[in-house]
Design a protein around this motif. Structure first.
Motif, PDB file in Angstrom:
ATOM      1  N   ALA A 128      39.220  52.629  45.535  1.00 30.25           N
ATOM      2  CA  ALA A 128      39.847  51.304  45.467  1.00 30.25           C
ATOM      3  C   ALA A 128      39.782  50.580  46.806  1.00 30.25           C
ATOM      4  CB  ALA A 128      41.313  51.436  45.032  1.00 30.25           C
ATOM      5  N   HIS A 129      39.763  49.250  46.727  1.00 29.66           N
ATOM      6  CA  HIS A 129      39.810  48.373  47.906  1.00 29.66           C
ATOM      7  C   HIS A 129      38.642  48.636  48.861  1.00 29.66           C
ATOM      8  CE1 HIS A 129      43.791  47.068  46.644  1.00 29.66           C
ATOM      9  NE2 HIS A 129      44.141  48.331  46.527  1.00 29.66           N
ATOM     10  N   ASN A 130      37.509  49.004  48.322  1.00 29.19           N
ATOM     11  CA  ASN A 130      36.316  49.182  49.136  1.00 29.19           C
ATOM     12  C   ASN A 130      35.487  47.899  49.114  1.00 29.19           C
ATOM     13  OD1 ASN A 130      36.597  52.200  49.653  1.00 29.19           O
ATOM     14  ND2 ASN A 130      36.656  52.136  47.417  1.00 29.19           N
ATOM     15  N   TYR A 131      34.643  47.741  50.120  1.00 36.65           N
ATOM     16  CA  TYR A 131      33.901  46.493  50.300  1.00 36.65           C
ATOM     17  C   TYR A 131      32.448  46.797  50.626  1.00 36.65           C
ATOM     18  CZ  TYR A 131      32.623  41.905  52.235  1.00 36.65           C
ATOM     19  OH  TYR A 131      32.022  40.700  52.474  1.00 36.65           O
ATOM     20  N   VAL A 132      31.533  46.162  49.886  1.00 38.09           N
ATOM     21  CA  VAL A 132      30.100  46.285  50.139  1.00 38.09           C
ATOM     22  C   VAL A 132      29.530  44.888  50.334  1.00 38.09           C
ATOM     23  CG1 VAL A 132      27.864  46.988  49.236  1.00 38.09           C
ATOM     24  CG2 VAL A 132      29.873  48.411  48.809  1.00 38.09           C
ATOM     25  N   ALA A 153      38.367  53.092  39.481  1.00 38.09           N
ATOM     26  CA  ALA A 153      37.559  52.412  40.498  1.00 38.09           C
ATOM     27  C   ALA A 153      37.902  50.929  40.423  1.00 38.09           C
ATOM     28  CB  ALA A 153      36.085  52.652  40.268  1.00 38.09           C
ATOM     29  N   ILE A 154      38.888  50.501  41.204  1.00 36.84           N
ATOM     30  CA  ILE A 154      39.488  49.178  41.036  1.00 36.84           C
ATOM     31  C   ILE A 154      39.641  48.458  42.371  1.00 36.84           C
ATOM     32  CG2 ILE A 154      40.681  49.793  38.907  1.00 36.84           C
ATOM     33  CD1 ILE A 154      43.193  50.334  40.528  1.00 36.84           C
ATOM     34  N   HIS A 155      39.780  47.137  42.288  1.00 39.16           N
ATOM     35  CA  HIS A 155      40.026  46.279  43.461  1.00 39.16           C
ATOM     36  C   HIS A 155      38.955  46.453  44.536  1.00 39.16           C
ATOM     37  CE1 HIS A 155      43.844  45.069  41.770  1.00 39.16           C
ATOM     38  NE2 HIS A 155      44.224  46.331  41.668  1.00 39.16           N
ATOM     39  N   ASN A 156      37.732  46.591  44.106  1.00 41.91           N
ATOM     40  CA  ASN A 156      36.608  46.667  45.033  1.00 41.91           C
ATOM     41  C   ASN A 156      35.870  45.334  45.052  1.00 41.91           C
ATOM     42  OD1 ASN A 156      36.718  49.699  45.586  1.00 41.91           O
ATOM     43  ND2 ASN A 156      36.552  49.664  43.356  1.00 41.91           N
ATOM     44  N   THR A 157      35.162  45.067  46.141  1.00 36.49           N
ATOM     45  CA  THR A 157      34.455  43.801  46.301  1.00 36.49           C
ATOM     46  C   THR A 157      33.007  44.051  46.675  1.00 36.49           C
ATOM     47  OG1 THR A 157      36.468  42.657  47.022  1.00 36.49           O
ATOM     48  CG2 THR A 157      34.377  41.632  47.584  1.00 36.49           C
ATOM     49  N   VAL A 158      32.112  43.319  46.021  1.00 40.74           N
ATOM     50  CA  VAL A 158      30.683  43.360  46.330  1.00 40.74           C
ATOM     51  C   VAL A 158      30.231  41.945  46.648  1.00 40.74           C
ATOM     52  CG1 VAL A 158      28.360  43.797  45.449  1.00 40.74           C
ATOM     53  CG2 VAL A 158      30.223  45.376  44.893  1.00 40.74           C
ATOM     54  N   ARG A 159      29.533  41.794  47.757  1.00 40.61           N
ATOM     55  CA  ARG A 159      28.990  40.500  48.171  1.00 40.61           C
ATOM     56  C   ARG A 159      27.494  40.668  48.429  1.00 40.61           C
ATOM     57  NH1 ARG A 159      31.203  35.820  50.599  1.00 40.61           N
ATOM     58  NH2 ARG A 159      33.233  36.824  50.499  1.00 40.61           N
TER      59      ARG A 159
END
Length: 432
Positions: A128-132, A153-159
């Motif tokens: 959770a709360h991971n950033y790519v 697998a929640i609150h993750n961000t992909v940019r």
């Protein structure tokens, strides 16, 4: 294998850094390695001509932090160049019974990762709360914000930026749970100018599209070659267009070529440049997610005032200083001269003021200021020196969307605070 720190069988691995700019590493890289503890605050940088793994069959992985008996959290991997013949994980909690992977980051701006880029991986716990963020380089198999074998697998961000290259067989997941865990809640995708073909995009609750200027009426942003993107429970939070975009009222583009699920027609207030808002109808039409611009209104973006509001603090400070000179300083100077009697010698005088102003601008600008004036006075004339400092905080009125201009986590685009420091000197005549 290269390890920045190895805690052995007992203890945590933390605050280690590995920088690799060349050579060949056969068995992978761990920023911090803990067998029976936590791995946190570790960092790995792969740059220049580094090669991790001799070939694609080596599966030589890069982990910011790796734990076989605890959590992997707040670790970071930077891929700036080179080749990684394996996976990249910001944090990996590999114990089959315990361990979460949270708040890990991967930033990729160059190089090649032959398999997958994952923010955080956990076997037993939550990812959770991971950033790519992939703004450059090439990814072979896919991108995932968070992956868990047996948990959520929640609150993750992909940019994904315009400079990124994904193979057409690659997948993009916000979250991925190999069991029945929640892999949707809070996962967010930002497509910042990226345009291409991928196998799948799945498990995002929030979609944000920054359209490249090259995208024109009737064209497609993302082409899906595999399973249709399931938009059940998802929302499109923002669409932005560059100032050079030719898209306008009545134009339609395809955001995702293959989409399915329960998704209600939505009006999104798309921002074009810094000055225009276009009401845009987003819907699933003929099995694709489309956006039609000018659905009901085109108007000026109220955020545009943010470009000029920071100047108001300086103007307010100048006005306050002028008031101080007009209302206070001459009284002080004349009073001092009067005390000298005949005025045979100069008199030092001064004054300070504290101020707080709120300027109405349709929204408002708050300015806190301090001014100091000092001078010499005698019958005739004398110098005055003024110095001041002010901090202003502007809060423009916002259009009611979740994120008109997508920003990285914890970096808000507004409101903005600015400081102004100024000094001035003048010559004033005094009469007693």
């Amino acid at each position: 294998m290269v390890r920045g720190g190895d805690a052995g069988f007992v203890g945590d691995a933390y605050s280690n850094t590995v920088l690799i700019t060349g050579g060949i590493i056969d068995y992978g890289v761990n920023g911090g390695d803990a067998y029976d503890g936590d791995a946190y605050d570790n960092e790995v940088v792969i740059d220049a001509d580094a090669v991790i793994g001799n070939n694609v069959d080596d599966h030589a992985n890069v982990y910011g932090g790796y734990s076989k008996g605890g959590d992997a959290s707040s670790n970071t991997v930077y891929i700036r160049g080179g080749i990684v013949n394996g996976d990249v994980n910001g944090g990996n909690a590999y114990d089959p019974a315990v361990g979460n992977a949270e708040y890990n980051n991967v930033y990729m701006s160059g190089g090649t990762v032959t398999t997958a880029v994952v923010g955080g991986f956990s076997r037993a716990g939550t990812a959770a709360h991971n950033y790519v963020e992939v703004t450059g380089g090439t990814v072979g198999e896919g991108i995932a914000g968070g992956v868990s074998e047996d948990g959520d697998a929640i609150h993750n961000t992909v940019r994904i930026g315009s400079g990124a290259t994904l193979l057409s067989s690659a997948v993009v997941y916000g979250g991925l749970s190999w069991s029945s865990g929640d892999a949707l809640t809070g996962n967010t995708l930002y497509l910042d100018g990226f345009r291409g073909t991928v196998d799948e995009i799945q498990n995002f609750a929030h979609y944000n599209f920054q359209l490249p200027d090259s995208l024109t009426n009737g064209q497609t942003l993302i082409t899906i070659t595999g399973s249709a993107t399931d938009l059940t429970g998802a929302s499109v939070d923002s669409i932005t267009l560059g100032a050079g975009s030719t898209l306008e009222d009545s134009h339609t583009v395809t955001l995702i070529s293959s989409a399915t699920g329960s998704f209600a027609d939505t009006i999104v207030q798309a921002a074009k440049g810094s000055s225009q808002i276009i009401d845009t109808l987003v819907r699933i039409d003929s099995g694709a997610l489309t956006a039609t611009f000018g659905a009901s209104d085109v108007r000026t973006n109220p955020q545009g005032k943010a470009l000029s509001q920071s100047r108001i603090g300086g103007m307010t400070l100048l006005g306050g200083g002028a008031d101080l000179v007009a209302d206070t300083i001459f009284d002080s100077a004349l009073g001092g001269v009067a005390l000298t009697g005949s005025g045979s010698g100069p008199v030092i005088f001064g004054s300070t003021s504290l101020s707080r102003f709120r300027t109405k601008t349709g929204s408002h600008v708050d300015t806190d200021g301090w001014s100091l004036l000092a001078g010499l006075a005698w019958k005739g004339s004398g110098p005055i020196v003024r110095a001041g400092w002010a901090a202003c905080f502007s809060k423009p009125a916002m259009v009611p969307t979740t994120d008109i201009i997508p920003s990285p986590p914890s970096i808000p685009s507004i409101p903005k605070a600015t400081s102004t420091i100024m000094a001035a000197a003048s010559w004033a005549n005094t009469v007693s």
